[in-house]
Write an enzyme that holds these catalytic residues in place. Structure first.
Site, mmCIF file in Angstrom:
data_model
loop_
_atom_site.group_PDB
_atom_site.id
_atom_site.type_symbol
_atom_site.label_atom_id
_atom_site.label_comp_id
_atom_site.label_asym_id
_atom_site.label_seq_id
_atom_site.Cartn_x
_atom_site.Cartn_y
_atom_site.Cartn_z
ATOM 1 N N HIS A 1 8.373 24.161 -28.880
ATOM 2 C CA HIS A 1 8.414 25.449 -28.176
ATOM 3 C C HIS A 1 8.329 25.332 -26.655
ATOM 4 C CE1 HIS A 1 6.941 27.898 -31.919
ATOM 5 N NE2 HIS A 1 7.920 27.059 -32.213
ATOM 6 N N ASP B 1 -8.453 8.092 -16.825
ATOM 7 C CA ASP B 1 -9.605 7.785 -15.966
ATOM 8 C C ASP B 1 -10.570 6.928 -16.800
ATOM 9 O OD1 ASP B 1 -11.083 9.531 -17.556
ATOM 10 O OD2 ASP B 1 -11.567 10.936 -15.940
ATOM 11 N N MET C 1 -7.105 16.154 -16.328
ATOM 12 C CA MET C 1 -5.769 15.561 -16.281
ATOM 13 C C MET C 1 -4.700 16.648 -16.424
ATOM 14 S SD MET C 1 -5.631 12.311 -15.753
ATOM 15 C CE MET C 1 -6.294 10.674 -16.069
ATOM 16 N N ARG D 1 15.536 30.539 -27.818
ATOM 17 C CA ARG D 1 14.652 31.493 -27.139
ATOM 18 C C ARG D 1 13.562 30.775 -26.334
ATOM 19 N NH1 ARG D 1 12.796 31.094 -32.322
ATOM 20 N NH2 ARG D 1 10.542 31.187 -32.676
ATOM 21 N N HIS D 2 13.207 29.565 -26.777
ATOM 22 C CA HIS D 2 12.165 28.814 -26.070
ATOM 23 C C HIS D 2 12.672 28.318 -24.718
ATOM 24 C CE1 HIS D 2 9.852 29.163 -29.669
ATOM 25 N NE2 HIS D 2 10.769 28.517 -30.379
ATOM 26 N N CYS E 1 -8.393 11.703 -20.288
ATOM 27 C CA CYS E 1 -9.682 11.650 -19.583
ATOM 28 C C CYS E 1 -10.758 12.030 -20.592
ATOM 29 C CB CYS E 1 -9.687 12.516 -18.325
ATOM 30 S SG CYS E 1 -9.490 14.286 -18.569
ATOM 31 N N THR F 1 -12.219 14.962 -21.308
ATOM 32 C CA THR F 1 -11.857 16.177 -22.042
ATOM 33 C C THR F 1 -10.355 16.399 -22.124
ATOM 34 O OG1 THR F 1 -11.900 17.448 -19.999
ATOM 35 C CG2 THR F 1 -13.962 17.373 -21.274
ATOM 36 N N GLY F 2 -9.603 15.760 -21.267
ATOM 37 C CA GLY F 2 -8.164 16.033 -21.118
ATOM 38 C C GLY F 2 -7.901 17.192 -20.168
#
Ligand code: RB5
Length: 147
Positions: A98, A8, A71, A132-133, A65, A67-68
Protein backbone atom coordinates in the site's frame (compact mmCIF):
# COMPACT_ATOMS: atom_id res chain seq x y z
CA UNK A 1 17.93 -4.97 -5.46
CA UNK A 2 20.65 -3.14 -3.50
CA UNK A 3 20.10 -2.55 0.23
CA UNK A 4 21.64 0.04 2.57
CA UNK A 5 21.55 -1.05 6.22
CA UNK A 6 22.50 0.71 9.46
CA UNK A 7 21.76 0.69 13.17
CA UNK A 8 22.67 2.60 16.28
CA UNK A 9 24.10 0.85 19.36
CA UNK A 10 20.57 -0.32 20.25
CA UNK A 11 20.14 -2.33 17.04
CA UNK A 12 23.37 -4.20 16.43
CA UNK A 13 22.04 -7.74 17.01
CA UNK A 14 19.13 -7.35 14.59
CA UNK A 15 21.41 -5.64 12.06
CA UNK A 16 23.67 -8.70 12.07
CA UNK A 17 20.63 -11.02 11.76
CA UNK A 18 19.33 -9.08 8.74
CA UNK A 19 22.76 -9.09 7.11
CA UNK A 20 22.81 -12.88 7.38
CA UNK A 21 19.32 -12.97 5.80
CA UNK A 22 20.48 -10.74 2.92
CA UNK A 23 23.47 -13.01 2.34
CA UNK A 24 21.22 -16.07 2.42
CA UNK A 25 18.73 -14.71 -0.13
CA UNK A 26 21.53 -13.26 -2.27
CA UNK A 27 20.76 -9.55 -2.08
CA UNK A 28 23.57 -7.05 -2.43
CA UNK A 29 23.95 -4.76 0.58
CA UNK A 30 26.24 -2.26 2.26
CA UNK A 31 26.53 -1.80 6.02
CA UNK A 32 26.74 1.87 7.07
CA UNK A 33 27.43 1.23 10.74
CA UNK A 34 27.49 1.86 13.52
CA UNK A 35 30.88 0.65 14.68
CA UNK A 36 29.46 1.27 18.09
CA UNK A 37 31.10 0.10 21.24
CA UNK A 38 29.51 3.11 22.90
CA UNK A 39 26.40 5.21 22.52
CA UNK A 40 25.85 6.95 19.15
CA UNK A 41 23.15 9.26 17.73
CA UNK A 42 20.58 7.57 15.45
CA UNK A 43 20.14 10.54 13.02
CA UNK A 44 23.83 10.20 12.09
CA UNK A 45 22.98 6.77 10.63
CA UNK A 46 19.37 7.21 9.48
CA UNK A 47 19.90 10.33 7.35
CA UNK A 48 22.86 9.05 5.26
CA UNK A 49 21.00 5.79 4.52
CA UNK A 50 17.83 7.72 3.63
CA UNK A 51 19.79 10.03 1.31
CA UNK A 52 21.35 7.03 -0.46
CA UNK A 53 17.90 5.53 -1.04
CA UNK A 54 16.34 8.86 -2.08
CA UNK A 55 19.15 9.46 -4.61
CA UNK A 56 18.68 6.01 -6.16
CA UNK A 57 22.16 4.84 -5.20
CA UNK A 58 20.42 2.10 -3.17
CA UNK A 59 16.98 0.64 -3.87
CA UNK A 60 15.89 0.18 -0.26
CA UNK A 61 17.11 0.74 3.29
CA UNK A 62 16.81 -1.07 6.61
CA UNK A 63 17.37 0.85 9.87
CA UNK A 64 17.38 -0.50 13.42
CA UNK A 65 17.57 1.27 16.77
CA UNK A 66 16.19 0.52 20.23
CA UNK A 67 12.60 1.30 19.34
CA UNK A 68 12.88 1.99 15.60
CA UNK A 69 11.18 5.31 16.29
CA UNK A 70 14.21 7.62 16.13
CA UNK A 71 15.41 5.97 12.94
CA UNK A 72 11.98 6.25 11.27
CA UNK A 73 11.43 9.87 12.31
CA UNK A 74 14.89 10.82 10.99
CA UNK A 75 14.62 8.90 7.72
CA UNK A 76 11.20 10.36 6.94
CA UNK A 77 12.70 13.90 6.98
CA UNK A 78 14.46 13.09 3.70
CA UNK A 79 12.42 13.94 0.60
CA UNK A 80 11.20 10.85 -1.25
CA UNK A 81 11.56 8.54 1.75
CA UNK A 82 8.65 6.45 2.97
CA UNK A 83 10.07 4.76 6.04
CA UNK A 84 7.76 2.28 7.79
CA UNK A 85 8.27 1.33 11.43
CA UNK A 86 7.18 -2.31 11.53
CA UNK A 87 7.00 -4.91 14.29
CA UNK A 88 4.69 -7.52 12.74
CA UNK A 89 4.59 -9.52 9.52
CA UNK A 90 1.11 -8.31 8.49
CA UNK A 91 2.27 -4.66 8.48
CA UNK A 92 5.50 -5.58 6.67
CA UNK A 93 3.42 -6.95 3.80
CA UNK A 94 0.82 -4.17 3.88
CA UNK A 95 3.33 -1.32 3.89
CA UNK A 96 4.94 -2.66 0.73
CA UNK A 97 1.60 -3.31 -0.99
CA UNK A 98 0.00 0.00 0.00
CA UNK A 99 2.74 2.52 0.87
CA UNK A 100 5.60 1.32 -1.37
CA UNK A 101 7.80 1.92 1.67
CA UNK A 102 11.43 2.22 0.66
CA UNK A 103 12.94 1.98 4.16
CA UNK A 104 12.06 -0.49 6.91
CA UNK A 105 12.69 0.52 10.53
CA UNK A 106 12.59 -1.90 13.47
CA UNK A 107 13.30 -1.70 17.19
CA UNK A 108 15.53 -4.23 18.90
CA UNK A 109 14.11 -3.44 22.34
CA UNK A 110 10.64 -4.26 20.95
CA UNK A 111 11.11 -7.49 18.97
CA UNK A 112 13.68 -10.28 18.78
CA UNK A 113 15.96 -11.22 15.88
CA UNK A 114 13.78 -14.14 14.71
CA UNK A 115 10.70 -11.98 14.14
CA UNK A 116 12.84 -9.18 12.68
CA UNK A 117 14.17 -11.64 10.11
CA UNK A 118 10.63 -12.73 9.10
CA UNK A 119 9.50 -9.10 8.88
CA UNK A 120 12.48 -8.13 6.70
CA UNK A 121 12.04 -11.18 4.44
CA UNK A 122 8.35 -10.39 3.89
CA UNK A 123 9.08 -6.69 3.35
CA UNK A 124 11.81 -7.46 0.78
CA UNK A 125 9.66 -9.97 -1.12
CA UNK A 126 6.39 -8.05 -1.31
CA UNK A 127 5.58 -5.90 -4.36
CA UNK A 128 3.77 -2.55 -4.41
CA UNK A 129 0.19 -2.91 -5.67
CA UNK A 130 0.02 0.47 -7.42
CA UNK A 131 -3.45 1.65 -8.54
CA UNK A 132 -5.29 3.69 -5.91
CA UNK A 133 -2.24 3.39 -3.65
CA UNK A 134 -0.05 5.12 -6.25
CA UNK A 135 -2.50 8.03 -6.23
CA UNK A 136 -2.16 8.35 -2.45
CA UNK A 137 1.63 8.24 -2.58
CA UNK A 138 1.47 10.87 -5.31
CA UNK A 139 -0.27 13.18 -2.84
CA UNK A 140 2.61 12.80 -0.38
CA UNK A 141 5.11 13.55 -3.16
CA UNK A 142 3.07 16.60 -4.24
CA UNK A 143 3.19 17.93 -0.68
CA UNK A 144 6.97 17.39 -0.58
CA UNK A 145 7.38 19.24 -3.88
CA UNK A 146 5.53 22.29 -2.53
CA UNK A 147 7.53 22.60 0.70
C1 RB5 B 1 19.13 4.84 22.24
O1 RB5 B 1 19.23 4.77 23.63
C2 RB5 B 1 17.68 4.90 21.81
O2 RB5 B 1 17.14 6.13 22.17
C3 RB5 B 1 17.57 4.68 20.32
O3 RB5 B 1 18.13 3.45 20.00
C4 RB5 B 1 16.16 4.67 19.77
O4 RB5 B 1 15.33 3.84 20.50
C5 RB5 B 1 15.57 5.98 19.54
O5 RB5 B 1 14.47 6.12 19.02
Amino acid sequence: MKIAIASDHGGVTIREEIKSLLEEIGLEFEDFGCECGSSVDYPDYAVPVAEKVASGEFDRGILICGTGIGMSISANKVKGIRCALVHDVFSAKATRQHNDSNILAMGERVIGPGLAREIAKTWLETEFEGGRHANRIGKIAAYEDKH
